[in-house]
Design an enzyme around this catalytic site. Structure first.
Site, PDB file in Angstrom:
ATOM      1  N   GLN A  70       0.817  -1.210   0.000  1.00 45.10           N
ATOM      2  CA  GLN A  70       0.000   0.000   0.000  1.00 45.10           C
ATOM      3  C   GLN A  70       0.857   1.271   0.000  1.00 45.10           C
ATOM      4  O   GLN A  70       2.058   1.238   0.236  1.00 45.10           O
ATOM      5  CB  GLN A  70      -0.928   0.012   1.208  1.00 45.10           C
ATOM      6  CG  GLN A  70      -0.220  -0.113   2.550  1.00 45.10           C
ATOM      7  CD  GLN A  70      -1.154  -0.557   3.663  1.00 45.10           C
ATOM      8  OE1 GLN A  70      -2.361  -0.347   3.586  1.00 45.10           O
ATOM      9  NE2 GLN A  70      -0.608  -1.173   4.690  1.00 45.10           N
ATOM     10  N   HIS A  93     -16.099  27.331   4.308  1.00 48.23           N
ATOM     11  CA  HIS A  93     -16.269  28.758   4.032  1.00 48.23           C
ATOM     12  C   HIS A  93     -16.119  29.100   2.559  1.00 48.23           C
ATOM     13  O   HIS A  93     -16.778  30.029   2.070  1.00 48.23           O
ATOM     14  CB  HIS A  93     -15.300  29.568   4.899  1.00 48.23           C
ATOM     15  CG  HIS A  93     -15.645  29.504   6.357  1.00 48.23           C
ATOM     16  ND1 HIS A  93     -14.943  28.725   7.251  1.00 48.23           N
ATOM     17  CD2 HIS A  93     -16.654  30.077   7.060  1.00 48.23           C
ATOM     18  CE1 HIS A  93     -15.497  28.845   8.456  1.00 48.23           C
ATOM     19  NE2 HIS A  93     -16.521  29.655   8.369  1.00 48.23           N
ATOM     20  N   ASP A 106     -16.432  34.498  13.912  1.00 48.57           N
ATOM     21  CA  ASP A 106     -15.011  34.132  13.823  1.00 48.57           C
ATOM     22  C   ASP A 106     -14.316  34.821  12.654  1.00 48.57           C
ATOM     23  O   ASP A 106     -13.087  34.790  12.538  1.00 48.57           O
ATOM     24  CB  ASP A 106     -14.847  32.613  13.702  1.00 48.57           C
ATOM     25  CG  ASP A 106     -15.697  32.001  12.592  1.00 48.57           C
ATOM     26  OD1 ASP A 106     -15.858  32.629  11.535  1.00 48.57           O
ATOM     27  OD2 ASP A 106     -16.207  30.876  12.797  1.00 48.57           O
ATOM     28  N   ASP A 117     -23.448  39.498  14.969  1.00 47.29           N
ATOM     29  CA  ASP A 117     -23.246  38.340  15.848  1.00 47.29           C
ATOM     30  C   ASP A 117     -23.655  38.735  17.255  1.00 47.29           C
ATOM     31  O   ASP A 117     -23.308  39.824  17.723  1.00 47.29           O
ATOM     32  CB  ASP A 117     -21.790  37.872  15.827  1.00 47.29           C
ATOM     33  CG  ASP A 117     -21.631  36.456  16.357  1.00 47.29           C
ATOM     34  OD1 ASP A 117     -21.892  36.226  17.559  1.00 47.29           O
ATOM     35  OD2 ASP A 117     -21.258  35.562  15.571  1.00 47.29           O
ATOM     36  N   ASP A 177     -28.574  40.726  18.638  1.00 52.37           N
ATOM     37  CA  ASP A 177     -29.397  39.607  18.203  1.00 52.37           C
ATOM     38  C   ASP A 177     -29.782  39.815  16.732  1.00 52.37           C
ATOM     39  O   ASP A 177     -30.256  40.892  16.351  1.00 52.37           O
ATOM     40  CB  ASP A 177     -30.648  39.541  19.090  1.00 52.37           C
ATOM     41  CG  ASP A 177     -31.503  38.312  18.829  1.00 52.37           C
ATOM     42  OD1 ASP A 177     -31.916  38.105  17.667  1.00 52.37           O
ATOM     43  OD2 ASP A 177     -31.767  37.563  19.778  1.00 52.37           O
ATOM     44  N   ALA A 178     -29.609  38.785  15.914  1.00 49.83           N
ATOM     45  CA  ALA A 178     -29.914  38.904  14.478  1.00 49.83           C
ATOM     46  C   ALA A 178     -31.382  39.251  14.241  1.00 49.83           C
ATOM     47  O   ALA A 178     -31.701  40.018  13.324  1.00 49.83           O
ATOM     48  CB  ALA A 178     -29.555  37.602  13.770  1.00 49.83           C
ATOM     49  N   ASP A 203     -25.227  32.185   8.806  1.00 50.92           N
ATOM     50  CA  ASP A 203     -24.343  31.209   9.445  1.00 50.92           C
ATOM     51  C   ASP A 203     -24.773  30.985  10.899  1.00 50.92           C
ATOM     52  O   ASP A 203     -23.984  31.128  11.832  1.00 50.92           O
ATOM     53  CB  ASP A 203     -22.892  31.714   9.381  1.00 50.92           C
ATOM     54  CG  ASP A 203     -21.882  30.590   9.600  1.00 50.92           C
ATOM     55  OD1 ASP A 203     -22.297  29.430   9.668  1.00 50.92           O
ATOM     56  OD2 ASP A 203     -20.678  30.890   9.713  1.00 50.92           O
TER      57      ASP A 203
END
Length: 306
Positions: A45, A74, A98, A118, A152-153, A170
């Site tokens: 292998q 992403h 992030d 976010d 808050d979205a 997301d």
């Protein structure tokens, strides 16, 4: 443990090689500059020894990303809608504190402004100030085109007066009733009002191999909110076969332009991401419309994750 074969001489060579998860992970490991300590063959292998270190973000002990393969997620999230060739000047990102989706969006010179929303300011702060995270997102939050909104979205959308050419949704997985409400028909209807007539929305939609009914339910709910949809997916070794919903105000034609930004994980033919096996397709019949008056997405998520 690696896959073992007691009688390799009786098998075709391709039968003994890794699956799509293995190949995707290995390809990204090597592309990411990790050290390959050995590459060679025995009489049985192919053998490779790779030294890899990664950066991981956990929220409430749940893995959010590994730097070993986050680009697969992403790049699919951002470059697939951009490759449709629509004029994109304004972008809204809901979640994504992030900065990794932001990193991909900012590769496009046509983008003039990005609003990122976010709820957790600490995550955004770390993405800006922790050196390894800031390096990973390529200092995205310091780009003058970016405005970060720590709120808050739902509240942001409620008072928003802008329209956006691309919306990147997301949100966390719908593990409880509160998070399931982020995928409700009523909120999706508000998204419809925030999108330009020729705009594209993409919503992360969970792992097809783990929660296929959740995946199709998000798509059906978007359709009930007035959107036309297309679905696609890609293998992310840390998470599985991950799905995305693409939505627009008119029928989506999958005629892709050359991606005008650097990337490394997408297939040559983006249309292959939109193909589904019958095993996945059959779960469409179980899809539900998730609404504020009948929130069930979290229950389905739990059932499928048993």
């Amino acid at each position: 443990m690696g896959k073992q074969h007691d009688e390799p001489h009786k098998m075709r060579e391709q039968d003994t090689y890794g699956d799509d998860w293995d190949r995707a992970g290995l390809k990204e490991l090597l592309a990411g500059g990790h050290d390959r300590l050995y590459k060679g063959k025995s009489k049985f292998q192919d053998i490779q020894v790779i030294s890899a270190r990664d950066i991981r973000l956990y929220l409430n002990e749940q893995l959010q990303f590994s730097s070993l393969d986050e680009r697969i997620y992403h790049e699919a999230f951002v470059h697939v809608p951009f490759a449709l060739g629509k004029a994109t000047q304004s972008v809204l990102v809901l979640g994504g504190g992030d900065g990794l989706a932001l990193r991909e969006i900012l590769k496009y010179s046509s983008v003039k402004e990005v609003d990122l929303v976010d709820i957790d300011g600490k995550v955004v702060e770390l993405a800006k100030q922790v050196p390894v995270l800031a390096e990973l997102n390529e200092q995205a939050f310091f780009d003058k085109r970016v405005t970060a909104h720590i709120e808050d979205a739902k509240l942001f959308i409620e008072k928003n007066k802008k329209v956006y050419d691309v919306m990147i949704i997301d949100f966390p997985d719908p593990t409880n009733e509160l998070l399931a409400s982020l995928y409700a028909k009523e909120l999706f209807e508000k998204f419809y009002s925030c999108l330009s007539d020729d705009g594209i929305l993409v919503c992360q939609s969970n792992a097809l191999d783990a929660t296929p009914t959740v995946f199709w339910s998000i798509g059906l709910t978007l359709e009930q909110a007035g959107f036309h949809t297309k679905q696609y997916h890609t293998i992310i070794p840390s998470f599985g076969d991950w799905g995305f919903q693409m939505a627009a105000k008119s029928e989506i034609t999958l005629q892709f332009q050359t991606i005008n930004a650097p990337y490394r994980t997408l297939p040559k033919e983006l249309s292959t991401l939109f193909a589904f096996t019958p095993v996945y397709e059959k779960h469409k019949e179980n899809a539900i419309v998730n609404s504020e008056s009948d929130l069930r997405l979290h229950d389905i998520f739990r059932q499928e994750n048993v």
